[in-house]
Design an enzyme around this catalytic site. Structure first.
Site, PDB file in Angstrom:
ATOM      1  N   LYS A 114     -13.234  -9.735 -19.707  1.00  0.00           N
ATOM      2  CA  LYS A 114     -11.786  -9.606 -19.519  1.00  0.00           C
ATOM      3  C   LYS A 114     -11.517  -9.731 -18.022  1.00  0.00           C
ATOM      4  O   LYS A 114     -11.948  -8.888 -17.233  1.00  0.00           O
ATOM      5  CB  LYS A 114     -11.322  -8.246 -20.027  1.00  0.00           C
ATOM      6  CG  LYS A 114      -9.826  -8.056 -19.976  1.00  0.00           C
ATOM      7  CD  LYS A 114      -9.447  -6.746 -20.642  1.00  0.00           C
ATOM      8  CE  LYS A 114      -7.952  -6.581 -20.696  1.00  0.00           C
ATOM      9  NZ  LYS A 114      -7.347  -6.520 -19.350  1.00  0.00           N
ATOM     10  N   ARG A 135       3.873 -13.438 -18.329  1.00  0.00           N
ATOM     11  CA  ARG A 135       3.988 -12.757 -19.607  1.00  0.00           C
ATOM     12  C   ARG A 135       5.286 -11.966 -19.701  1.00  0.00           C
ATOM     13  O   ARG A 135       5.875 -11.847 -20.772  1.00  0.00           O
ATOM     14  CB  ARG A 135       2.805 -11.802 -19.801  1.00  0.00           C
ATOM     15  CG  ARG A 135       2.731 -11.276 -21.195  1.00  0.00           C
ATOM     16  CD  ARG A 135       1.479 -10.480 -21.392  1.00  0.00           C
ATOM     17  NE  ARG A 135       1.584  -9.211 -20.719  1.00  0.00           N
ATOM     18  CZ  ARG A 135       1.284  -8.037 -21.275  1.00  0.00           C
ATOM     19  NH1 ARG A 135       0.820  -8.011 -22.490  1.00  0.00           N
ATOM     20  NH2 ARG A 135       1.413  -6.928 -20.603  1.00  0.00           N
ATOM     21  N   GLU A 170      -5.464 -16.395 -17.738  1.00  0.00           N
ATOM     22  CA  GLU A 170      -5.377 -15.309 -16.766  1.00  0.00           C
ATOM     23  C   GLU A 170      -5.503 -15.910 -15.368  1.00  0.00           C
ATOM     24  O   GLU A 170      -6.528 -16.511 -15.041  1.00  0.00           O
ATOM     25  CB  GLU A 170      -6.508 -14.308 -17.030  1.00  0.00           C
ATOM     26  CG  GLU A 170      -6.307 -12.962 -16.398  1.00  0.00           C
ATOM     27  CD  GLU A 170      -5.418 -12.012 -17.222  1.00  0.00           C
ATOM     28  OE1 GLU A 170      -4.839 -12.460 -18.243  1.00  0.00           O
ATOM     29  OE2 GLU A 170      -5.281 -10.841 -16.819  1.00  0.00           O
ATOM     30  N   LYS A 287     -13.003  -9.996 -30.177  1.00  0.00           N
ATOM     31  CA  LYS A 287     -11.976 -10.533 -31.073  1.00  0.00           C
ATOM     32  C   LYS A 287     -12.604 -11.037 -32.362  1.00  0.00           C
ATOM     33  O   LYS A 287     -13.703 -11.608 -32.335  1.00  0.00           O
ATOM     34  CB  LYS A 287     -11.281 -11.747 -30.432  1.00  0.00           C
ATOM     35  CG  LYS A 287     -10.558 -11.516 -29.156  1.00  0.00           C
ATOM     36  CD  LYS A 287     -10.200 -12.884 -28.569  1.00  0.00           C
ATOM     37  CE  LYS A 287      -9.360 -12.766 -27.309  1.00  0.00           C
ATOM     38  NZ  LYS A 287      -9.261 -14.071 -26.630  1.00  0.00           N
ATOM     39  N   CYS A 403      -5.809   3.200  23.952  1.00  0.00           N
ATOM     40  CA  CYS A 403      -6.891   2.315  23.530  1.00  0.00           C
ATOM     41  C   CYS A 403      -8.227   3.028  23.789  1.00  0.00           C
ATOM     42  O   CYS A 403      -8.438   3.544  24.887  1.00  0.00           O
ATOM     43  CB  CYS A 403      -6.823   1.013  24.308  1.00  0.00           C
ATOM     44  SG  CYS A 403      -8.256  -0.049  24.046  1.00  0.00           S
ATOM     45  N   CYS A 406     -10.118   0.641  26.837  1.00  0.00           N
ATOM     46  CA  CYS A 406      -9.605   0.519  28.205  1.00  0.00           C
ATOM     47  C   CYS A 406      -8.631   1.641  28.547  1.00  0.00           C
ATOM     48  O   CYS A 406      -8.118   1.706  29.664  1.00  0.00           O
ATOM     49  CB  CYS A 406      -8.941  -0.841  28.405  1.00  0.00           C
ATOM     50  SG  CYS A 406      -7.375  -1.008  27.525  1.00  0.00           S
ATOM     51  N   CYS A 421      -3.293  -2.129  21.466  1.00  0.00           N
ATOM     52  CA  CYS A 421      -3.552  -2.000  22.887  1.00  0.00           C
ATOM     53  C   CYS A 421      -2.846  -3.184  23.549  1.00  0.00           C
ATOM     54  O   CYS A 421      -3.149  -4.329  23.246  1.00  0.00           O
ATOM     55  CB  CYS A 421      -5.048  -2.065  23.168  1.00  0.00           C
ATOM     56  SG  CYS A 421      -5.409  -2.357  24.906  1.00  0.00           S
TER      57      CYS A 421
END
Ligand SMILES: [Zn+2]
Length: 474
Positions: A114, A135, A170, A287, A403, A406, A421
Site C-alpha cells: 500500500k 479522490r 496513487e 483483495k 551566531c 562569529c 547570521c
C-alpha cells in the site's frame, strides 16, 4: 510606472506568489486569502503584458495547459473511490480472510504494497488521457489534469486502448525527491514538508502546474474503475493488462494466495522489503482476486467488504536528548540540531535530527536532557516527534541570539521562522558555501572535501570562494 520600477515590482510579485504557493501546499496554511492571491497574480500578469522583456520563464503566471486556476473544477466520480477497511494485527487479518472464505467459494487473494500517497482517478477516451482528478470525498474530487500531465510516468496516449478506461492510482513523492525538497526548504529557511505524503498532496494540488512539474512526483496504478471494450475477470489479470497498455502498476505477489498463512508470510516479506523501496509504504492491501466474487461480497457505504489494508505500526523509538548543536548554513540560517543517544530506525543507526527553528522547539517544549520520541519521516529523515517527559529541572530551551561561530547578533525575518547570521564574512557560512561550491551539484572539484577546506580556512588561506582559485601549490 517606469521600467526600473516595473522590473522591481515584478520580481517582488513573483517571489511573493511563489512563497504563497509554498505556504499553500506545504503548510496547508496560506497566509493570504485566495482573493488576495488572485489579485497579486493578476497584477503580475498585467505587468508581464506591458513589460514582456522582464517576464521570468518560470513565472507563477505561466501554467501548463493553461488550466491552473486558483480553484479546481469539481469532478463527480461515476464509480465511487472508496477507502479500505484497516486492520492492525494478523488476528484481524485472519478474521477478514476467514470471513471471505465463509462467504465465497475458494476465494483467491492478491497481496500488494500500500503506497502512502494521494489517490487519483485517470480517464482515457479512445486511448487519450482526458481527465485526472483527486479522490476528494470519494464521490466528488478536484480536476487536477494539468498537474497530472506533468508526471512523466502517466501515459498520455495508449496503444490498443479500449473505448473508455478509468484507472485508479496513487501519486507519491519518491523518498529521494522528498529529501531534496526538505533540504531546499531548510536552506530557504522555510518550514519543511512533514512527510512524503503531505508533500505529494500539496504538490499535486498546486495552483501552478509548473511547480508540480518540479516536484518529481510519480504514480502507481492499482485498479480499473471502469472499462468499456475489454472483458476482464480478475484483479491480477487486470494489472497485467494495464502494464501492457503502458501503466506503471503495483506488483502484487506473482500468483494469487489462498490461505491466511500464505498472506501472513507475504505481509511479513513486504514489511522487510519496504525499507528498500523508493517510496513510502504504510501497509499491505489484501483483495479478493475474482471480480465476480467481489460483486458477491459487496460493500458498506464506505468500504468494500472484499478488501482489507494491513497497517504497519509506525516505527518510533525513545531516547535521551543530550545536546542541541547549532549549525550555520551557507545563507546564514542558524539551525538547531538535536543530538541524542543512538537508536536503530528503519535499518540504520540515528543520533541526530534537525529541530528546524525556535518555533518547532517551543511547540514541542523540547528541553535538554528530555526523553524524546524519534522516528524517520519517509523512513529517510530522522525527526523528533514529541517529548515523552522532561528531564528533572530542565528549563525551556531558547536559541541563543548570536551566531555560534562569529558571535554576530542574529536576525529574524518577521515572515520566517528561521534566524540568520547576517555577517557576510562569517567563517561558518563561507565553509558551507565552499563545500557547496566544490560539490558534485556545483563545480564538482575533486580532492577538496570538507576536511581539506577546513584546514585551508583554519590556516587563513581562504577567505572567499574566489580564493580557492588563487591558492598556491605550497
Ligand atoms: Zn556567523
Amino acid at each position: 510606472m517606469d521600467e526600473a520600477t516595473a522590473k522591481q515590482r515584478m520580481a517582488e510579485l513573483q517571489q511573493q506568489l511563489e512563497r504563497y504557493n509554498e505556504e499553500y501546499y506545504v503548510q496547508d496554511a496560506p497566509s493570504v486569502t485566495d482573493y488576495e492571491y488572485d489579485m497579486l497574480l493578476r497584477e503580475l500578469e498585467t505587468l508581464e503584458q506591458q513589460y514582456p522583456q522582464f517576464a521570468a520563464a518560470d513565472s507563477p503566471t505561466k501554467h501548463v495547459g493553461g488550466a491552473a486556476s486558483r480553484t479546481f473544477e469539481k469532478v463527480p466520480h461515476t464509480v465511487q473511490m472508496m477507502s479500505l477497511q484497516d486492520v492492525f494485527s494478523y488476528e484481524e487479518m485472519n478474521a477478514f480472510v476467514q470471513k471471505c472464505q465463509e462467504e465465497l467459494e475458494n476465494p483467491e487473494f492478491s497481496v500488494e504494497p500500500k503506497i502512502d500517497g494521494l489517490s487519483v482517478s485517470l480517464e482515457y477516451t479512445n486511448g487519450v488521457f482526458t481527465r485526472g482528478s483527486t479522490r476528494g470525498d470519494g464521490f466528488v474530487g478536484e480536476d487536477v489534469t494539468a498537474n497530472l500531465m506533468t508526471i512523466a510516468n502517466i501515459p498520455k496516449k495508449l496503444e490498443h486502448a479500449p473505448a473508455f478506461l478509468e484507472v485508479r492510482g496513487e501519486v507519491y513523492m519518491p523518498r529521494k525527491s522528498f529529501a531534496a525538497l526538505v533540504e531546499q526548504q531548510e536552506l530557504n529557511g522555510e518550514t519543511p514538508a512533514k512527510n512524503p505524503r503531505n508533500a505529494a498532496a500539496g504538490s499535486l494540488r498546486q495552483k501552478n502546474a509548473v511547480v508540480t512539474a518540479q516536484r518529481s512526483l510519480d504514480i502507481w496504478i492499482f485498479n480499473i474503475q471502469q472499462i468499456d471494450g475489454e472483458i476482464l475477470s480478475e484483479h491480477i489479470e487486470s494489472l497485467e493488462y494495464l502494464r501492457k497498455l503502458g501503466f506503471p502498476t503495483v506488483i502484487p505477489h506473482s500468483k494469487p494466495l489462498r490461505t491466511a498463512e500464505e498472506i501472513r508470510a507475504e505481509i511479513a516479506a513486504i514489511g522487510e522489503a519496504k525499507l528498500h523501496y523508493a517510496y513510502d509504504t504504510d501497509g499491505v492491501v489484501v483483495k479478493v482476486n475474482s471480480f465476480a466474487q467481489r460483486e458477491e461480497m459487496g460493500a458498506t457505504s464506505k468500504v468494500p467488504k472484499w478488501a482489507a489494508a494491513f497497517k504497519f505500526p509506525p516505527e518510533e523509538k525513545e531516547t535521551t536528548l543530550r545536546e542541541i548543536q547549532l549549525s550555520v548554513g551557507r545563507t546564514g540560517v542558524i539551525t538547531p540540531v538535536a543530538i541524542f543517544d543512538p537508536v536503530q530506525l528503519a535499518g540504520t543507526e540515528v543520533a541526530r535530527a534537525t529541530l528546524h527553528n525556535q518555533d518547532f522547539i517551543t511547540e514541542r517544549d523540547i528541553r535538554l536532557g528530555d526523553t524524546i520520541v524519534v522516528r524517520k519521516a519517509g523512513e529517510i529523515i530522522p525527526e523528533v516527534l514529541r517529548v515523552k517527559c522532561h528531564a528533572e529541572g530542565a528549563l525551556p530551551y531558547q536559541l541563543p541570539n548570536a551566531c555560534p561561530v562569529c558571535h554576530t547578533q542574529a536576525v529574524r525575518d518577521p515572515e520566517e521562522a528561521a534566524i540568520r547570521c547576517p555577517n557576510p564574512d562569517c567563517p561558518a557560512q563561507l565553509m558551507k558555501r565552499m563545500i557547496h561550491f566544490v560539490s558534485k551539484d556545483a563545480m564538482n572539484i575533486d580532492g577538496l572535501g570538507p576536511q581539506n577546506l577546513a584546514a585551508l580556512q583554519e590556516n587563513g588561506l581562504v577567505h572567499s570562494v574566489a580564493d580557492l582559485y588563487s591558492l598556491k601549490k605550497k
